[in-house]
Enzyme design. Structure first.
Site, PDB file in Angstrom:
ATOM      1  CD  GLU A 159      -2.635   1.238   2.607  1.00 11.83           C
ATOM      2  OE1 GLU A 159      -2.149   0.683   3.618  1.00 11.83           O
ATOM      3  OE2 GLU A 159      -3.736   1.828   2.613  1.00 11.83           O
ATOM      4  CB  CYS A 206      -4.746  -1.154   4.082  1.00 11.05           C
ATOM      5  SG  CYS A 206      -3.940  -1.068   5.707  1.00 11.05           S
ATOM      6  CE  LYS A 231      -7.300   1.809   3.458  1.00 15.00           C
ATOM      7  NZ  LYS A 231      -6.001   2.244   4.045  1.00 15.00           N
TER       8      LYS A 231
END
Lengths: 385, 385
Positions: A121, A235, A198
């Site tokens: 990430e 994440c 994300k």
């Protein structure tokens, strides 16, 4: 719980402490197979790794032979790494230092025949969101289509005929100069196939990311590449099983979880979540976490009542792969840069769906209905008292 | 992968192999805390356990003190056990033998002050669904309201002021004599508070359960008992994160997963799934699995191409508890009957929701919408190529 960068890995600790039948039993119950199916890498790759202080590990995850389909064996690689320049240097210099470091690892992946490569990430910058400072960290934000990271990586994509997933801080000029946490998918011809933003943004401890970007608006895309159907759960999205679920519903065979997470907060969750997703959705998952401790020019607080400080906790690496049958590899180191390679047969996904029947039995219509009701303001939970 | 009933547990293997700093590090990373917070049980309980060949373990999971709420500490117990009589005996005799065995363990739980007790899946019968024979196994099916198991347990509920969850094979006379896999919740006054039917039914290997009963039609009820909000995710439902999710949406603080599962099929998944659910939903989970190998009068096949045989694989026990912060206890034995007790502060659920923010960030509206679309026949997965 304290960060302990000293320990190489939980896996090496166990492998050294147990032997014979005990180790075999541990491996069977913990990893899901008694043998790790280690693949030997080239002598040259090992030398490059030693000379540049990164680890390289490779494992095979085969499938049964089928009459109707040929094996679909692909090599997937993931890279974990620390930053390469001090955070008080100009952002351009910091990024270039990262490029210089990554070049050697990516070339090694290419030499090993990796078909699909995923980086960690926000790989081209320090994880500066703990500071809540906008300057200079927003300068790392770049165009998904033709920013410096995409430019840098597309050359390797073409050179090695390799699909590369590049998780960056994205700047969207066409939509108010907004910033996003985005994974860019570059195909083997060097073209940007698409991007994913994300979906779930943390507000915990040093992860003040909602200060910088919103929840993603790209849904749950699956990228149908030359080497299989891939998706990216960035994440914190790994904490949300429904996020993993939708990538499965859309047909993913491999889902990457590029991350940045630290010892005190999540290390005991790390081996659980991406692995659970592989099991529940009958696909391969790769957990990727950066390594090292990052220090910043100005002090900041972490929302935990403790005094101001200048460094993030220890990013513990430990990147690993899980197959659809729940078998997993040992993790990369907790402390060093590393390249993890898995030679996987994508046919295993459907074989496990057929065997365990999780997609047949998942009753999505029930949950569509239940969630639809549950999100209404007037919803009364089903409570029996 | 072969069944190996010999190994006591993975936890004991590690505790014997590691020591000092290494064991501490293992505990921190694997269990989520360096110390297991072991609670001493009474001398008498330990004696009863020794004399009746069952294990007893107890652990504490405390929470922070709050200004606005008093601690809500409850003792939760779960029991894992083998069958007590040969499967060729009359079904009534088999069940009575089980009652006789369980009586001692339940009394011990009562003496230890357990407030909520949960038994394993279909606890009052052998797990005969592997045979696909209807006779005599359907004779074990009984009324949730006043069948023999409910009658047997309600006395202990009253005696010990204890809520008891009793997973049985249910016969529903009011609806066509249908059979269900059901958990009955008996409150501390001995009244049946309600029931929940297994939502997801397996069709894999020896688990031919769809031969006997359908997918449950009771939704995702949460039982608001004197000792907190509890729910039950029966066995195979643990493979479906959306099932766990809905119990969380409805406010569960403790979710039991009464199970019957064997070494060759699922042992490497066991430590992952219920634990992941505790993490994702900020509640306590208890995984409960029976122990031993069960043998049946007539041979049967297992849908795996192997010759007919008379015994099920090894049920590996290993019952364990996970807290909302992801910390877990060691498991009970892989081979022996056992009583696992956890003294938990339910306040930890909301504390972890506040800290990690998973309920705030879960975007249920997005998933209600996505699943609604995905279950339409004309759905086109979000694929980018």
């Amino acid at each position: 719980m304290s960060a302990t960068p000293q320990l190489h890995s939980l896996d090496s600790l166990i492998a050294n402490a147990l032997s014979g039948k005990d180790l075999e039993e541990f491996n069977r119950i913990h990893y899901g197979r008694t043998d790790h199916h280690v693949i030997k890498v080239k002598k040259n790759s090992q030398d490059v790794a030693s000379n540049n202080d990164f680890e390289i590990s490779a494992y095979a995850f085969p499938a049964k032979k089928e009459d109707t389909r040929a094996p679909r064996v692909v090599k997937v690689g993931v890279i974990q790494h620390s930053t390469a320049a001090a955070t008080d240097r100009p952002t351009t210099e910091q990024r270039q230092a990262m490029f210089n470091k990554l070049e050697k690892i990516i070339n090694t992946a290419g030499d090993e025949g990796v078909n699909v490569l995923c980086l960690q990430e926000a790989w081209s910058m320090p994880f500066a969101f703990c500071t809540r400072e906008k300057h200079p960290w927003c300068e790392f934000a770049e165009s998904a289509t033709d920013g410096p990271s995409t430019q840098f990586l597309r050359e390797f994509a073409v050179k090695y005929n390799m699909v590369i997933v590049s998780p960056i801080l994205e700047r969207d000029e066409a939509h108010g100069d907004t910033i996003w946490n985005t994974a860019v998918v570059i195909n083997e011809q060097g073209k940007v196939l698409g991007k994913h933003r994300k979906n779930h943004i943390p507000r915990v401890g040093d992860f003040n990311e909602s200060t910088y970007y919103f929840e993603g608006n790209t849904g749950h895309p699956v990228f149908d590449t030359k080497y299989g159907k891939i998706a990216i759960n960035i994440c914190y999205g790994r904490h949300h099983p429904q996020n993993w679920l939708m990538f499965g519903v859309n047909g993913a065979e491999v889902v990457f979880n590029p991350s940045a997470t630290v010892a005190g907060l999540s290390e005991h969750l790390w081996a659980v979540e991406a692995r659970n997703a592989a099991i529940a959705n009958s696909y391969f998952t790769f957990g990727i976490n950066r390594v090292g401790t990052e220090s910043f020019p100005n002090e900041f607080t972490s929302g935990d009542g403790k005094p101001a400080h200048k460094d993030f906790g220890h990013f513990y690496g430990s990147s690993y792969v899980t197959a659809p049958d729940g078998a997993r590899s040992p993790g990369l180191s907790r402390t060093k840069d590393g390249l993890l390679i898995a030679e996987i047969d994508l046919n295993l996904c459907r074989q496990i769906k057929d065997k365990w029947g999780f997609t047949m039995t998942q009753r999505l219509d029930l949950y569509a209905d239940s969630l639809n009701k549950a999100t209404k303001h007037e919803y009364k939970p089903q409570i029996i008292s």
